[in-house]
Design an enzyme around this catalytic site. Sequence first.
Site, PDB file in Angstrom:
ATOM      1  N   GLY A 190       0.829  -1.194   0.000  1.00  0.00           N
ATOM      2  CA  GLY A 190       0.000   0.000   0.000  1.00  0.00           C
ATOM      3  C   GLY A 190       0.863   1.243   0.000  1.00  0.00           C
ATOM      4  N   ASP A 191       0.567   2.157   0.918  1.00  0.00           N
ATOM      5  CA  ASP A 191       1.333   3.409   0.987  1.00  0.00           C
ATOM      6  C   ASP A 191       2.240   3.457   2.211  1.00  0.00           C
ATOM      7  OD1 ASP A 191      -0.945   3.487   2.615  1.00  0.00           O
ATOM      8  OD2 ASP A 191      -0.971   5.666   2.656  1.00  0.00           O
ATOM      9  N   GLU A 192       2.608   2.297   2.732  1.00  0.00           N
ATOM     10  CA  GLU A 192       3.462   2.245   3.914  1.00  0.00           C
ATOM     11  C   GLU A 192       4.887   1.815   3.566  1.00  0.00           C
ATOM     12  OE1 GLU A 192       2.134   0.266   7.374  1.00  0.00           O
ATOM     13  OE2 GLU A 192       0.097   1.036   7.265  1.00  0.00           O
TER      14      GLU A 192
END
Length: 224
Positions: free
Chosen positions: A121-123
């Site tokens: 994801g965006d991590e």
Amino acid sequence: MITKSWGVAAAMISTCCVGLAAMEVRHRRDRTIWVARLEDAQLAANTDAMTGLPNRAALMAVLEARICSGASWSLALTDVDHFKIINDTLGHGAGDEVLITIARRLTDSAGDQVMVARLGGDEFALVVPTAPEPTVKLMEHVARAVEVPQTARGLELQVGISIGIAGYTPGLNAVELMRRADTAMYCAKKQPGHSVTWAPHTTPPSHHDVGRRQSRDFAGTAAQ
């Protein structure tokens, strides 16, 4: 006759030696190819396909190695602020472009001694070989580098990140260290663009907040 026999024997031995040498060359070549393919497979299994960064599996292996070293170090987790809005309004292609740019900026700004990994994801995660105090200063520098306006799908965007930091202390395992850094990151998201260092009083997210976050992350998984 004896001399001739020795000559024939010598020729046969020579032929066998040449044949064995050729077999050894082929064996070495085949082994080299096999090792190269194995290394490629291992690299692929530990690499995020989109950004080229180490993935979660690689990160966990590095954390375990760091724990065994006993040195002072920190783990920082980052989360892109308002990433779901980018996906929803500009599309997942734009989200991918943003993540690739952020991955490059994290790597460039963090320096050669820091491992940067994409968790999904965006991590992202950064393994920093310093205690939390100097790590905070480094993360401030990293955040400023990420916030420089970037272009995605022809549009200029200014994207920020929130950062949670947890310092390693003897007795911690990788899972607990990840939990602490994640808790600190959750707190940082209450004030986007900031970093928070985990402390015993750091409040973990409620079940309601976890649910909202998981929904957000699920919506952004297409950008992986």
